[in-house]
Scaffold this motif. Structure first.
Motif, PDB file in Angstrom:
ATOM      1  N   ALA A 273     -53.108  19.171  -5.931  1.00 46.94           N
ATOM      2  CA  ALA A 273     -52.463  18.718  -4.696  1.00 46.94           C
ATOM      3  C   ALA A 273     -53.219  17.574  -4.036  1.00 46.94           C
ATOM      4  O   ALA A 273     -52.742  17.003  -3.053  1.00 46.94           O
ATOM      5  CB  ALA A 273     -52.319  19.881  -3.719  1.00 46.94           C
ATOM      6  N   THR A 274     -54.384  17.210  -4.550  1.00 47.78           N
ATOM      7  CA  THR A 274     -55.098  16.055  -3.999  1.00 47.78           C
ATOM      8  C   THR A 274     -54.521  14.745  -4.512  1.00 47.78           C
ATOM      9  O   THR A 274     -54.833  13.684  -3.980  1.00 47.78           O
ATOM     10  CB  THR A 274     -56.597  16.126  -4.344  1.00 47.78           C
ATOM     11  OG1 THR A 274     -56.753  16.169  -5.750  1.00 47.78           O
ATOM     12  CG2 THR A 274     -57.246  17.336  -3.709  1.00 47.78           C
ATOM     13  N   ILE A 275     -53.686  14.823  -5.549  1.00 51.89           N
ATOM     14  CA  ILE A 275     -53.024  13.637  -6.079  1.00 51.89           C
ATOM     15  C   ILE A 275     -51.954  13.201  -5.083  1.00 51.89           C
ATOM     16  O   ILE A 275     -51.234  14.044  -4.539  1.00 51.89           O
ATOM     17  CB  ILE A 275     -52.386  13.941  -7.454  1.00 51.89           C
ATOM     18  CG1 ILE A 275     -53.467  14.355  -8.447  1.00 51.89           C
ATOM     19  CG2 ILE A 275     -51.597  12.748  -7.978  1.00 51.89           C
ATOM     20  CD1 ILE A 275     -52.931  14.896  -9.744  1.00 51.89           C
ATOM     21  N   PRO A 276     -51.828  11.908  -4.803  1.00 52.32           N
ATOM     22  CA  PRO A 276     -50.804  11.459  -3.867  1.00 52.32           C
ATOM     23  C   PRO A 276     -49.411  11.942  -4.279  1.00 52.32           C
ATOM     24  O   PRO A 276     -49.087  12.032  -5.457  1.00 52.32           O
ATOM     25  CB  PRO A 276     -50.900   9.933  -3.946  1.00 52.32           C
ATOM     26  CG  PRO A 276     -52.305   9.673  -4.352  1.00 52.32           C
ATOM     27  CD  PRO A 276     -52.664  10.808  -5.274  1.00 52.32           C
TER      28      PRO A 276
ATOM     29  N   LEU B 242     -54.412  17.841   3.716  1.00 51.00           N
ATOM     30  CA  LEU B 242     -53.167  17.833   4.480  1.00 51.00           C
ATOM     31  C   LEU B 242     -53.239  16.883   5.664  1.00 51.00           C
ATOM     32  O   LEU B 242     -52.275  16.175   5.968  1.00 51.00           O
ATOM     33  CB  LEU B 242     -52.829  19.240   4.974  1.00 51.00           C
ATOM     34  CG  LEU B 242     -52.096  20.118   3.989  1.00 51.00           C
ATOM     35  CD1 LEU B 242     -51.995  21.535   4.521  1.00 51.00           C
ATOM     36  CD2 LEU B 242     -50.717  19.575   3.709  1.00 51.00           C
ATOM     37  N   SER B 243     -54.388  16.840   6.332  1.00 49.18           N
ATOM     38  CA  SER B 243     -54.510  15.947   7.489  1.00 49.18           C
ATOM     39  C   SER B 243     -54.510  14.483   7.062  1.00 49.18           C
ATOM     40  O   SER B 243     -53.990  13.632   7.779  1.00 49.18           O
ATOM     41  CB  SER B 243     -55.766  16.274   8.296  1.00 49.18           C
ATOM     42  OG  SER B 243     -56.916  15.979   7.546  1.00 49.18           O
ATOM     43  N   LEU B 244     -55.082  14.180   5.898  1.00 51.73           N
ATOM     44  CA  LEU B 244     -55.066  12.799   5.415  1.00 51.73           C
ATOM     45  C   LEU B 244     -53.672  12.353   5.025  1.00 51.73           C
ATOM     46  O   LEU B 244     -53.321  11.186   5.165  1.00 51.73           O
ATOM     47  CB  LEU B 244     -56.015  12.649   4.218  1.00 51.73           C
ATOM     48  CG  LEU B 244     -57.493  12.716   4.518  1.00 51.73           C
ATOM     49  CD1 LEU B 244     -58.291  12.690   3.210  1.00 51.73           C
ATOM     50  CD2 LEU B 244     -57.920  11.596   5.414  1.00 51.73           C
ATOM     51  N   GLY B 245     -52.872  13.268   4.522  1.00 46.31           N
ATOM     52  CA  GLY B 245     -51.520  12.935   4.091  1.00 46.31           C
ATOM     53  C   GLY B 245     -50.472  13.106   5.171  1.00 46.31           C
ATOM     54  O   GLY B 245     -49.293  12.978   4.893  1.00 46.31           O
ATOM     55  N   GLY B 246     -50.886  13.410   6.369  1.00 48.36           N
ATOM     56  CA  GLY B 246     -49.927  13.578   7.454  1.00 48.36           C
ATOM     57  C   GLY B 246     -49.183  14.911   7.377  1.00 48.36           C
ATOM     58  O   GLY B 246     -48.145  15.083   7.986  1.00 48.36           O
TER      59      GLY B 246
END
Length: 73
Positions: free
Chosen positions: A20-23, A66-70
């Motif tokens: 899930a760290t993959i964009p 999650l916070s980095l991806g909004g």
């Protein structure tokens, strides 16, 4: 026994969180969060802290992602 169960919940959650760290796969963290919370609660009932601490680390990784991806991406 509860510590081992907590570690198993943490490992399953980590297997979900790492891809899930993959964009564009950040939505998978939402599936891992309930497992992580269950692992933390089970680890809290254990006499040892290793499983709980492992689940907390996995929770931090998922939360930061999650916070980095909004919250979705």
């Amino acid at each position: 026994m509860l510590n081992i169960l907590s570690i198993l919940f943490g490992i399953v959650s980590l297997v979900i969180v790492i891809p899930a760290t993959i964009p564009m796969l950040g939505w998978a963290n939402w599936f891992a969060l309930p497992l992580i919370v269950v692992g933390i609660l089970i680890g809290q009932m254990s006499s040892s802290n290793g499983g709980r601490n492992f689940c907390i680390v996995v929770l931090l990784i998922a939360t930061i992602r999650l916070s980095l991806g909004g919250g979705f991406i």
